[in-house]
Scaffold this active site. Structure first.
Site, PDB file in Angstrom:
ATOM      1  N   CYS A 294      -5.501   2.370  -5.079  1.00 18.87           N
ATOM      2  CA  CYS A 294      -4.681   3.094  -3.893  1.00 18.87           C
ATOM      3  C   CYS A 294      -5.931   3.667  -3.399  1.00 18.87           C
ATOM      4  O   CYS A 294      -5.568   5.452  -3.849  1.00 18.87           O
ATOM      5  CB  CYS A 294      -3.506   2.604  -4.132  1.00 18.87           C
ATOM      6  SG  CYS A 294      -2.648   4.093  -2.590  1.00 18.87           S
TER       7      CYS A 294
ATOM      8  N   CYS B 260       1.169  -1.094  -0.278  1.00 20.70           N
ATOM      9  CA  CYS B 260      -0.157   0.459  -0.301  1.00 20.70           C
ATOM     10  C   CYS B 260       0.459   1.427  -0.203  1.00 20.70           C
ATOM     11  O   CYS B 260       1.190   1.773   1.226  1.00 20.70           O
ATOM     12  CB  CYS B 260      -0.756  -0.232   1.397  1.00 20.70           C
ATOM     13  SG  CYS B 260      -2.076   1.309   1.130  1.00 20.70           S
TER      14      CYS B 260
END
Length: 419
Positions: free
Chosen positions: A349, A170
């Protein structure tokens, strides 16, 4: 309940899956949806399964930590055999996996999805001060609540947010923690009294240029210092100081920064057993064909998730697209058929730029945009309330009740050229 095998014996399964995280559970569920008679084993010692994308919102005071975790037994597919042990070595020539408890599993096909390793020890002094002295990280579920405590209590001073060299899971998470913190301080009228710095080992704000303008506007709005080329190397909690290795036009050197709050993202690496088993690429990550997710040298092995050496963003959203590709191609390989499913590098994201708005970055290999919805529904390059609603309300439900159950909504595999 976890299954055990007497030490020294080999128990055989059609498919062995290493890892009971998002990737391992999702691909097992996808396989069983396609072939309910498969004998599948999952190897993972964890007693709890975590929805890790929720930890950013825990650190921002939106979620409580307990709703991001469930007992592993509750998410384990009913028809899978669970071995609550670590995988120590893989022998691709003998098609076996050796476990830490001394047992051995044989397979027809192996799926490698162990996740990556958070290398907290790579930063001198960090482990000794995590969770105290203003040092925190949303990359651990037990620390994310401390992040929110610090954000609420900080009235003035210096706040540092770090990002290590890529790859990391991430890649937007270091910024998400920063933006949510700044938004809270702004709403409380404190932001003018807090100096915020983003100490990023890289040289760009975000790796896909289309999303940078929106992020830059928030950097300016919050008055954040962009400290590119600064890599955290040590932390001294009692004195609240951090040292960074800097590489810029002035050359290589170290600088020291004082802090009242330090949010750390640790360096990350592949599990050592992948390279030790001869399955890693030059950097140690699982060496996969980028489209089929079959191992580059061992056709009986497939992989997905954060340990993979493919160039996609390491996110749960990537796993959602990878799991059906692995499931379809693995079953085709059992029948000696061509591998027709293709993964095009999709990753998502959701960049949480303030409480209530998100820049929903969706892209694939080479930074090519891969939006799920047309721009009139959600323009992913701009912050929207709709994307926040998706992140905070819908995605957790879809994770627990869709992805981990083998429901592949909006996740159909692409087709390989000529397939």
């Amino acid at each position: 309940m976890p299954h055990s095998t007497p030490e020294g014996t080999t128990r055989r399964h059609d498919v062995v899956v290493i890892g009971g995280g998002a990737a391992g559970i999702a691909v097992t569920a996808s396989l069983l949806k396609r072939r309910a008679d498969l004998d599948i084993a999952i190897v993972d010692p964890a007693e709890q399964h975590s929805y890790q994308p929720g930890w950013t919102l825990v650190g921002g005071g939106v979620f409580s930590a307990d709703i991001t975790r469930r007992p592993m037994r509750d998410v384990m597919p009913d028809k899978a055999t669970w071995y609550a042990s670590l995988a120590e070595t893989i022998d691709p020539e003998r098609a076996t996996v050796s476990l830490a408890d001394g047992s051995c599993l044989g397979y027809q096909r192996l799926v490698v999805a162990p996740g990556l390793v958070l290398d907290w020890g790579a930063i001198d002094g960090l482990e000794a001060t995590l969770g105290e002295n203003g040092v925190t990280s949303n990359y651990r579920v037990d620390l994310a609540p401390y992040t929110w405590e610090l954000v609420q209590s900080l009235k003035q001073g210096k706040a540092l947010f770090t990002q290590p060299p890529m790859p990391i899971k991430c890649a937007g998470a270091p910024q998400k923690a920063m933006y949510l913190s700044c938004d809270h301080w702004r709403r409380q009228g404190r932001l003018d009294h807090i100096d915020v710095s983003f100490c990023n080992a890289g040289q760009v704000l975000f790796g896909v240029a289309d999303y940078v303008p929106a992020l830059e506007r928030y950097i300016e709005r919050y008055g954040i210092e962009k400290a590119f080329g600064e890599r955290l190397v040590s932390v001294h909690g009692p004195s609240r100081t951090a040292r960074f290795a800097v590489n810029d036009e002035q050359g290589e050197r170290e600088v020291e920064r004082a802090f009242d709050m330090l949010h750390v993202v640790p360096p990350q690496k592949a599990p050592a057993f992948l390279a030790e088993s001869g399955l890693g690429n030059e950097a140690g990550w699982l060496d996969l064909d980028a489209e089929t997710l079959q191992h580059a040298r061992h056709p009986a092995i497939f992989g997905l998730g954060d340990a993979s050496g493919t160039s996609n963003a390491k996110t749960a959203a990537a796993v959602r697209k990878q799991a059906p590709v692995v499931a379809e191609n693995l079953l085709a390989s059992l029948k000696d058929q061509p591998l027709k499913a293709a993964y095009l590098g999709y990753g998502s994201c959701p960049l949480t730029v303030e409480k209530g708005r998100i820049v929903l970055a969706e892209f694939g290999y080479g930074g090519v945009l891969q939006p799920t919805f047309p721009s009139w529904i959600n323009d992913g390059t701009q912050p929207t309330r709709r994307a926040w609603w998706l992140k905070a309300k819908q995605l957790p439900w879809l994770y627990w009740n869709g992805m981990l159950k083998g429901r592949e909504w909006l996740a159909a595999p692409a087709r390989r050229d000529g397939a």
